[in-house]
Each structure stands twice: as C-alpha cells, then as structure tokens.
Scaffold this active site. Structure first.
Site, mmCIF file in Angstrom:
data_model
loop_
_atom_site.group_PDB
_atom_site.id
_atom_site.type_symbol
_atom_site.label_atom_id
_atom_site.label_comp_id
_atom_site.label_asym_id
_atom_site.label_seq_id
_atom_site.Cartn_x
_atom_site.Cartn_y
_atom_site.Cartn_z
ATOM 1 N N SER A 1 -0.568 -1.791 -2.981
ATOM 2 C CA SER A 1 0.392 -2.563 -2.184
ATOM 3 C C SER A 1 1.506 -3.108 -3.064
ATOM 4 O O SER A 1 1.578 -2.829 -4.254
ATOM 5 C CB SER A 1 -0.274 -3.720 -1.453
ATOM 6 O OG SER A 1 -0.787 -4.659 -2.383
ATOM 7 N N TYR B 1 2.288 -1.166 1.616
ATOM 8 C CA TYR B 1 2.244 -2.327 2.498
ATOM 9 C C TYR B 1 2.393 -3.615 1.698
ATOM 10 O O TYR B 1 2.123 -3.658 0.505
ATOM 11 C CB TYR B 1 0.952 -2.350 3.324
ATOM 12 C CG TYR B 1 -0.300 -2.419 2.491
ATOM 13 C CD1 TYR B 1 -0.900 -3.644 2.200
ATOM 14 C CD2 TYR B 1 -0.880 -1.260 1.984
ATOM 15 C CE1 TYR B 1 -2.043 -3.699 1.424
ATOM 16 C CE2 TYR B 1 -2.024 -1.309 1.215
ATOM 17 C CZ TYR B 1 -2.605 -2.532 0.938
ATOM 18 O OH TYR B 1 -3.733 -2.595 0.160
ATOM 19 N N GLY C 1 -1.871 -1.027 -7.768
ATOM 20 C CA GLY C 1 -2.520 0.269 -7.590
ATOM 21 C C GLY C 1 -1.600 1.398 -8.028
ATOM 22 O O GLY C 1 -0.871 1.287 -9.011
ATOM 23 N N LYS D 1 15.731 -5.984 4.842
ATOM 24 C CA LYS D 1 15.833 -5.366 3.520
ATOM 25 C C LYS D 1 15.974 -6.430 2.438
ATOM 26 O O LYS D 1 16.643 -7.438 2.630
ATOM 27 C CB LYS D 1 17.047 -4.426 3.499
ATOM 28 C CG LYS D 1 17.139 -3.548 2.275
ATOM 29 C CD LYS D 1 18.165 -2.445 2.470
ATOM 30 C CE LYS D 1 19.511 -2.881 2.015
ATOM 31 N NZ LYS D 1 20.494 -1.799 1.896
#
Length: 142
Positions: A24, A57, A72, A8
């Site tokens: 991503s 991702y 995006g 994390k």
C-alpha cells in the site's frame, strides 16, 4: 463508463519505504482529508523522477506527519525524496456528468506542505464544446 480524476496530490515527496510491509501507500490523514482521498481507496501513483506507475491502496499514517511511505512491492518503485503524483479516480456513466465534477488538486513543496490548492473545472463554451480550466483556489499551506 468514463474514468475521470476525482482527487490528486501533485508533487508529494516520498518520506520512507517499507519493503517488508503488507503493501500500500501510507499517507498523512490530514493530506487525505484535504484532497478527499479515503483509506483503502485504490489510487494510481506516478513517480515523476523515474516515470514508474503503479496502482495501490491508501492507508492512513500518523496525523500531521506529512508522510508518504511506499510499502511492500510498491517500495521497489520509489526512492526517498522522489516526487510523486497520487491520483484517485471515479467512473461516470454519462458524458454530461463531467460538467458537475470539480476535482481538488493539492500541490506540495519539498517538505510535503500543501503549497497550492487547485480545481479542475469543465464547462461548455459558446459552440457547445467542452472546455477545461485550472483554477487556483488557494496558495500557501491550508
């Protein structure tokens, strides 16, 4: 199967967004290496400012840049300066496997320097119940 935290990044700040990119989250490879997060790995991204949660991702950006860029559709979920939590997960089959896992958590300052490294650890207490603790591995930048 049980989904658990594997790594994390806590409190990393958005440095840019690129709406017209393919999608991503772009992260500094040094941060990813320190956390144990890989390119093309799916991560959950939680925005501490807005409460929005997405899955996307990872792609690697420029080494040493301290970047955190939403690309995006993900660019619509964050503003520059927003504080994020980025979480990589894994699945375990047997509940006992949790005792062997020690996820690394990187904490960040407002300039995306690593300010603290933590480990989540589980154990069995004297009653046989699973216990949980957060251990500070180091403070300041690594």
């Amino acid at each position: 199967m049980i989904k658990i935290v594997r790594a994390k990044m806590h409190g990393i700040h958005v440095t840019a967004s690129a709406l017209d990119y393919h999608g991503s989250i772009t992260l500094d490879p040094e941060h990813c290496k320190a956390a144990g997060i890989f390119p093309m790995e799916f991560v959950d991204v939680w925005n501490k400012n807005s409460g929005k949660r997405i899955s996307t991702y990872v792609i690697y950006g420029e080494r040493g840049s301290k970047c955190c860029i939403l690309n995006g559709a993900a660019a619509r979920t964050c503003q520059i300066g927003d504080e994020l939590i980025i979480c990589a997960s894994e699945y375990i089959v047997e509940q006992e496997e949790i005792l062997d896992k020690k996820p690394k958590i990187l904490c960040f300052d407002d300039k995306n320097n690593i300010s603290e490294v933590l480990r989540y650890e589980t154990d069995r207490d004297e009653k046989g119940d699973v216990s949980f603790r957060i251990n500070v591995v180091s403070k300041n930048s690594i």
